[in-house]
Design a protein around this motif. Structure first.
Motif, PDB file in Angstrom:
ATOM      1  N   ASP A 174      -6.623  -3.273  -9.076  1.00 16.95           N
ATOM      2  CA  ASP A 174      -5.536  -2.493  -8.156  1.00 16.95           C
ATOM      3  C   ASP A 174      -5.945  -1.183  -7.924  1.00 16.95           C
ATOM      4  N   ASP A 175      -5.951  -0.851  -6.736  1.00 16.85           N
ATOM      5  CA  ASP A 175      -6.399   0.592  -6.155  1.00 16.85           C
ATOM      6  C   ASP A 175      -7.579   1.001  -6.626  1.00 16.85           C
ATOM      7  N   ALA A 176      -8.683   0.059  -6.844  1.00 15.16           N
ATOM      8  CA  ALA A 176     -10.078   0.462  -7.051  1.00 15.16           C
ATOM      9  C   ALA A 176     -11.014   0.666  -5.964  1.00 15.16           C
ATOM     10  N   PHE A 177     -10.423   0.244  -4.705  1.00 18.31           N
ATOM     11  CA  PHE A 177     -11.198   0.212  -3.277  1.00 18.31           C
ATOM     12  C   PHE A 177     -10.518   1.304  -2.638  1.00 18.31           C
ATOM     13  N   VAL A 178     -11.341   1.855  -1.828  1.00 18.01           N
ATOM     14  CA  VAL A 178     -10.986   2.811  -0.700  1.00 18.01           C
ATOM     15  C   VAL A 178     -11.992   2.889   0.531  1.00 18.01           C
ATOM     16  N   ILE A 179     -11.503   3.346   1.657  1.00 13.48           N
ATOM     17  CA  ILE A 179     -12.664   3.278   2.744  1.00 13.48           C
ATOM     18  C   ILE A 179     -13.254   4.523   2.371  1.00 13.48           C
ATOM     19  N   LYS A 180     -14.798   4.337   2.515  1.00 15.17           N
ATOM     20  CA  LYS A 180     -15.771   5.515   2.482  1.00 15.17           C
ATOM     21  C   LYS A 180     -15.348   6.803   3.502  1.00 15.17           C
ATOM     22  N   ALA A 181     -15.439   7.946   2.906  1.00 16.24           N
ATOM     23  CA  ALA A 181     -15.107   8.995   3.801  1.00 16.24           C
ATOM     24  C   ALA A 181     -15.682   9.273   5.071  1.00 16.24           C
ATOM     25  N   GLU A 182     -16.915   8.578   5.329  1.00  9.68           N
ATOM     26  CA  GLU A 182     -17.531   8.606   6.494  1.00  9.68           C
ATOM     27  C   GLU A 182     -16.976   7.721   7.529  1.00  9.68           C
ATOM     28  N   PHE A 183     -16.171   6.517   6.949  1.00  8.70           N
ATOM     29  CA  PHE A 183     -15.656   5.612   7.933  1.00  8.70           C
ATOM     30  C   PHE A 183     -13.924   5.793   7.843  1.00  8.70           C
ATOM     31  N   LYS A 184     -13.534   6.938   7.609  1.00 10.80           N
ATOM     32  CA  LYS A 184     -12.187   7.388   7.561  1.00 10.80           C
ATOM     33  C   LYS A 184     -11.568   7.119   8.932  1.00 10.80           C
ATOM     34  N   ASP A 185     -12.541   7.437  10.082  1.00  6.79           N
ATOM     35  CA  ASP A 185     -12.051   7.257  11.292  1.00  6.79           C
ATOM     36  C   ASP A 185     -12.390   5.947  11.904  1.00  6.79           C
ATOM     37  N   ILE A 186     -12.646   4.926  11.275  1.00  4.94           N
ATOM     38  CA  ILE A 186     -13.114   3.584  11.798  1.00  4.94           C
ATOM     39  C   ILE A 186     -12.067   3.118  12.546  1.00  4.94           C
ATOM     40  N   VAL A 187     -12.663   2.462  13.711  1.00  2.58           N
ATOM     41  CA  VAL A 187     -11.625   1.860  14.588  1.00  2.58           C
ATOM     42  C   VAL A 187     -11.843   0.203  14.116  1.00  2.58           C
ATOM     43  N   VAL A 188     -10.875  -0.414  13.430  1.00  3.36           N
ATOM     44  CA  VAL A 188     -10.707  -1.866  13.340  1.00  3.36           C
ATOM     45  C   VAL A 188      -9.520  -2.609  13.837  1.00  3.36           C
ATOM     46  N   SER A 189      -8.872  -1.743  14.487  1.00  2.16           N
ATOM     47  CA  SER A 189      -7.558  -2.402  15.065  1.00  2.16           C
ATOM     48  C   SER A 189      -7.765  -3.393  15.892  1.00  2.16           C
ATOM     49  N   GLN A 190      -7.261  -4.451  15.551  1.00  2.00           N
ATOM     50  CA  GLN A 190      -7.403  -6.000  16.401  1.00  2.00           C
ATOM     51  C   GLN A 190      -8.603  -6.593  16.363  1.00  2.00           C
ATOM     52  N   LYS A 191      -9.567  -6.162  15.203  1.00  2.00           N
ATOM     53  CA  LYS A 191     -10.711  -6.844  14.793  1.00  2.00           C
ATOM     54  C   LYS A 191     -10.793  -7.943  13.997  1.00  2.00           C
ATOM     55  N   ARG A 192     -11.678  -8.830  14.134  1.00  2.00           N
ATOM     56  CA  ARG A 192     -11.907  -9.741  13.103  1.00  2.00           C
ATOM     57  C   ARG A 192     -12.766  -9.211  11.925  1.00  2.00           C
ATOM     58  N   ILE A 193     -12.230  -9.351  10.767  1.00  2.18           N
ATOM     59  CA  ILE A 193     -13.286  -8.782   9.560  1.00  2.18           C
ATOM     60  C   ILE A 193     -13.394  -9.990   8.712  1.00  2.18           C
ATOM     61  N   LEU A 194     -14.705 -10.039   8.336  1.00  2.00           N
ATOM     62  CA  LEU A 194     -15.255 -11.197   6.987  1.00  2.00           C
ATOM     63  C   LEU A 194     -15.614 -10.478   5.818  1.00  2.00           C
ATOM     64  N   ILE A 195     -14.862 -10.618   4.892  1.00  2.00           N
ATOM     65  CA  ILE A 195     -15.150  -9.918   3.542  1.00  2.00           C
ATOM     66  C   ILE A 195     -16.312 -10.928   3.026  1.00  2.00           C
ATOM     67  N   VAL A 196     -17.111 -10.287   2.162  1.00  2.00           N
ATOM     68  CA  VAL A 196     -18.271 -11.247   1.889  1.00  2.00           C
ATOM     69  C   VAL A 196     -18.507 -11.055   0.043  1.00  2.00           C
TER      70      VAL A 196
END
Length: 231
Positions: A174-196
């Protein structure tokens, strides 16, 4: 035959029979281990779907263990045949990777990261070794999709996941993961994501990563793992 193959003749990771190149499996063992299936939805929370490619036993279990804990990076090639089967399963092929009628086109492929401590100790994240080349091959076929997005950072957790119960795994991650600082402004709204990830056990890791990504409003977050035992 490569010089490496000459020194160490390639064998099936499951039964030890001779095979053509490193990473190949004999037909009998590959067929025995390949078992593409989906985790029942009753076990899913933040992730929309999780697909598992094979049974976590025998040669595949040994291969994953050796890559993760014995620094045998070369053995990660053994994932490639299972990922190739996934391509066919999802109705993809090298001439038509993006099928408008197929619901499983992904904008981004996000690897589950290792903590900095484990990555420093191993020298790599095993998930990268298993999946990154495959993701790049997909992106080459149509560069609008399947972009490798290494955007998740993992804090060091208190315990190794393999030694924990189901409940302890979820508490530990729990709470072990965060978005990396360089990706804080990432735009993935309405995008399809696959976690591997390499293994699906309780789903705690994939769920924790999906929880972080869901806060950025993607249209869908799915998971893909090489192996799992029974659900």
């Amino acid at each position: 035959m490569s010089f490496w193959d000459f020194l160490f003749p390639p064998v099936c990771p499951h039964c030890g029979a001779s095979v053509a190149t490193q990473g190949d499996w004999c037909k009998t063992c590959f067929t025995d281990l390949l078992h593409i299936r989906h985790v029942p939805h009753k076990f899913l929370h933040y992730v929309d779907d999780v697909c598992v490619l094979a049974e976590y036993r025998g040669g595949l279990k040994s291969m994953i263990y050796d890559v993760k804990f014995n620094e045998k990076k070369e053995q990660s090639k053994g994932a490639a045949p299972f990922l190739a089967s996934y391509n066919f399963y999802m109705k993809y092929n090298e001439f038509n990777i993006v099928n408008s009628n197929c619901k499983t086109v992904y904008d981004y492929i996000v690897p589950v990261p290792s903590s900095e401590t484990k990555k420093k100790k191993r020298g790599y994240n095993q998930v990268d070794l298993f999946f990154k080349k495959w993701a790049y091959l997909l992106e080459k076929i149509d560069n609008r999709y399947f972009k490798w997005l290494d955007c998740i950072y993992k804090f060091d957790t208190s315990n190794d996941m393999w030694a924990l119960t189901n409940k302890e795994r979820h508490q530990n991650i729990d709470d072990a993961f965060v978005i990396k600082a360089e990706f804080k402004d990432i735009v993935v709204s309405q995008k399809r994501i696959l976690i591997v990830d390499d293994i699906y056990t309780t789903g705690a890791t994939i769920e924790a990563v999906a929880k972080v990504l869901k806060s950025y409003n993607p249209s869908r977050v799915d998971g893909l793992t090489l192996a799992s035992g029974s659900f």
